[in-house]
Design an enzyme around this catalytic site. Structure first.
Site, short mmCIF file in Angstrom:
data_model
loop_
_atom_site.label_atom_id
_atom_site.label_comp_id
_atom_site.label_asym_id
_atom_site.label_seq_id
_atom_site.Cartn_x
_atom_site.Cartn_y
_atom_site.Cartn_z
N LYS A 253 -3.64 5.51 1.38
CA LYS A 253 -3.35 6.83 0.81
C LYS A 253 -2.32 6.72 -0.32
O LYS A 253 -2.49 7.29 -1.39
CB LYS A 253 -2.85 7.76 1.92
CG LYS A 253 -2.48 9.16 1.44
CD LYS A 253 -2.60 10.18 2.55
CE LYS A 253 -1.42 10.19 3.49
NZ LYS A 253 -0.20 10.80 2.91
N ASP B 43 5.63 6.29 8.84
CA ASP B 43 4.48 7.15 9.15
C ASP B 43 3.84 6.82 10.50
O ASP B 43 2.96 7.54 10.96
CB ASP B 43 3.42 7.02 8.05
CG ASP B 43 3.88 7.69 6.75
OD1 ASP B 43 4.79 8.54 6.81
OD2 ASP B 43 3.35 7.34 5.69
C1 S3P Z 1 4.87 7.82 0.81
C2 S3P Z 1 6.15 7.69 1.19
C3 S3P Z 1 6.66 8.12 2.50
C4 S3P Z 1 5.54 8.39 3.49
C5 S3P Z 1 4.41 9.14 2.88
C6 S3P Z 1 3.84 8.37 1.70
C7 S3P Z 1 4.47 7.36 -0.54
O1 S3P Z 1 7.40 9.31 2.33
O2 S3P Z 1 6.04 9.08 4.60
O3 S3P Z 1 3.39 9.35 3.82
O4 S3P Z 1 3.26 7.20 -0.79
O5 S3P Z 1 5.35 7.13 -1.37
P1 S3P Z 1 8.97 9.25 1.96
O6 S3P Z 1 9.06 8.53 0.69
O7 S3P Z 1 9.43 10.66 1.84
O8 S3P Z 1 9.58 8.53 3.13
#
Ligand code: S3P
Length: 456
Positions: free
Chosen positions: A36, A335
């Site tokens: 993702k 996550d």
């Molecule tokens: C992500 C960073 C994470 C993660 C999110 C995806 C990203 O969030 O929880 O699902 O793709 O940069 P945070 O950067 O707020 O920890």
């Protein structure tokens, strides 16, 4: 399947899953969808590049479709190359080629989309408004708004700019040194993307290292990112991004794989292999935590997909035991804690997680919501402000209704927990799994998990 997210500021509500208990061991090879985080970044960088980029292994989840739609709304031509929407051709318009959108840019449920796009929109010489669904409208945005304001963008939003919708008036930006208070790849990536439009070298420090997909992907588009020994990240001024000659290939998402890995660990006699999963150290915290709990997880066929390491991950069932999670592993498994909580509820001894207050500002308050759901299912879990303490049990009673609160990872974590319950668990407001893992239920069924949509 109940009400699906309709892209119009609705909460991702509806959809009830009926899950567990597993009737036998989980078996088979399984290919989970693309990553993702990388899927978001591939569309962003390809849209802002000069030239045409092909992306394969794209995750066609609602979150990533929101990001693609945003660029379509700003004049980028994106061709879907297959019906599954896993391959696409993006006709980049260059760093300064986006057009002002006609309406509000809708991020749906996607925190990564809105936070990274804040950096992109800060560099545009037009005003735009970005919003999302009811869940996203409650999540904190100050962490990205503060740095882009310091760079010179004008941002208005609820609660002084902390809440969506945000109206962003951008343009040529000043380079800054940003010291992030939270270990967040979204904040880091927002600053780096805004840094593409800055007049000098943008530098950043984070309290703990976080996923580095932006740093790895920018060089594919001709823009180097320097990471010094002390962790300082620097991005030099950028004239243009250039579409790579070769297609961008996106590995399978470890965050999706983890649900099946935990399920296989928990269900006796299981033996599954998750194919070609990203094993980047900044995403591999789940494997370190599961290893610390005694899980039988091995890597096969290690290789590289573009700049990202991948491997097949074989998981066999095995008695899990207690663990005090190393705080350094927290950002690398951020996550995966909902499903790790499910594992801990069925492990031998006391599991302790601290230093994970970020879990409270995800798609739901994942500490409170998981504690409620697991407790309803019969687990022994105590909430802490920054984590949880879980006493493992031999099985969960189940036979109950729980609420996923429109949070995809809560819904899938409870499906996993239910495989070791004595009777089925009904998981409400689970439709949000389509944001990150649209084919979760069919893949789960294929390896032998007991799960179905009510009314399916
Ligand atoms: C992500 C960073 C994470 C993660 C999110 C995806 C990203 O969030 O929880 O699902 O793709 O940069 P945070 O950067 O707020 O920890």
């Amino acid at each position: 399947m109940g009400n699906r997210y309709d892209g119009k500021n609705a909460m991702n509500v509806g959809g009830t899953l009926i899950a567990g208990p597993a009737s036998g061991p989980l078996k088979g090879d399984i290919v989970v969808p693309g990553d993702k985080s990388m899927s978001h970044r591939s569309v962003m960088l390809a849209s802002l590049a000069d030239g045409v980029t092909e992306v394969h292994g794209f995750l066609p989840g609602e979150d990533n479709i929101s990001t693609a739609q945003m660029f379509i709304d700003m004049g980028v031509n994106i061709e879907w190359l297959n019906d599954k929407k896993t391959s696409l051709r993006i006709h980049g318009v260059g760093l300064h080629g986006l057009k002002a959108p006609i309406g509000v840019l809708d991020a749906g449920n996607a925190g990564t989309c809105v936070r990274l796009m804040t950096g992109v929109l800060a560099g545009q010489d037009f005003a735009s408004t970005i919003s999302g669904d009811a869940s996203l409208c409650k999540r904190p945005m100050q962490r990205v708004v503060a740095p882009v304001r310091r760079m010179g963008a004008k941002v208005e939003g609820g609660d002084g700019g902390n809440l969506l919708p945000l109206t962003i008036r951008g343009g040529k930006l000043k380079a800054i040194h940003h010291v992030s208070e939270v270990a967040s790849a979204q904040v880091k990536s927002c600053v780096l993307l805004a840094g593409l439009y800055a007049d000098g070298v943008t530098t950043l420090n984070e309290p703990k290292p976080t996923r580095d997909h932006t740093e790895r992907m920018l060089p594919l588009f001709g823009q180097p990112v320097d990471v010094a020994d002390d962790g300082t990240i620097s991005l030099s001024p950028c004239d243009q991004l250039t579409a790579p000659k070769d297609a961008v290939h996106i590995p399978a998402d470890p965050s999706s794989a983890c649900f099946f890995a935990v399920a296989a660990s928990l269900v006796e006699g299981s033996d599954i292999t998750l194919k070609s999963i990203g094993i980047n150290a900044r995403r591999d915290g789940w494997r370190r935590v599961m290893h610390g709990m005694g899980a039988n997880v091995t890597l096969l066929n290690e290789s590289m997909v573009g700049k990202e390491p991948v491997a097949d991950v074989r998981v066999r069932s095995g008695g899990l035991h207690a663990l005090l999670v190393d705080p350094n592993d927290v950002p690398d498994a951020i996550d995966e804690f909902p499903v790790i909580f499910a594992a801990a509820s069925l492990a031998d001894g006391e599991f302790v997680l601290r230093d994970a207050e970020e879990l409270r500002v995800k798609e739901s308050d994942r500490i409170a919501v998981m504690a409620d759901a697991l407790r309803a299912a019969g687990a022994d879990i105590a909430e802490k402000p920054d984590g949880a303490v879980i006493q493992g049990l031999a099985s969960l009673a189940g036979g109950t209704d729980v609420d996923a609160h429109g949070d995809h990872r809560i819904a899938m974590a409870m499906v996993v927990a239910a495989q070791r319950a004595k009777s089925e668990i009904r998981i409400h407001n689970a439709a949000a799994i389509a944001t990150s893992f649209p084919n979760f239920v069919s893949l789960a069924q294929r390896i032998g998990m007991n799960v179905r949509w009510e009314n399916a």
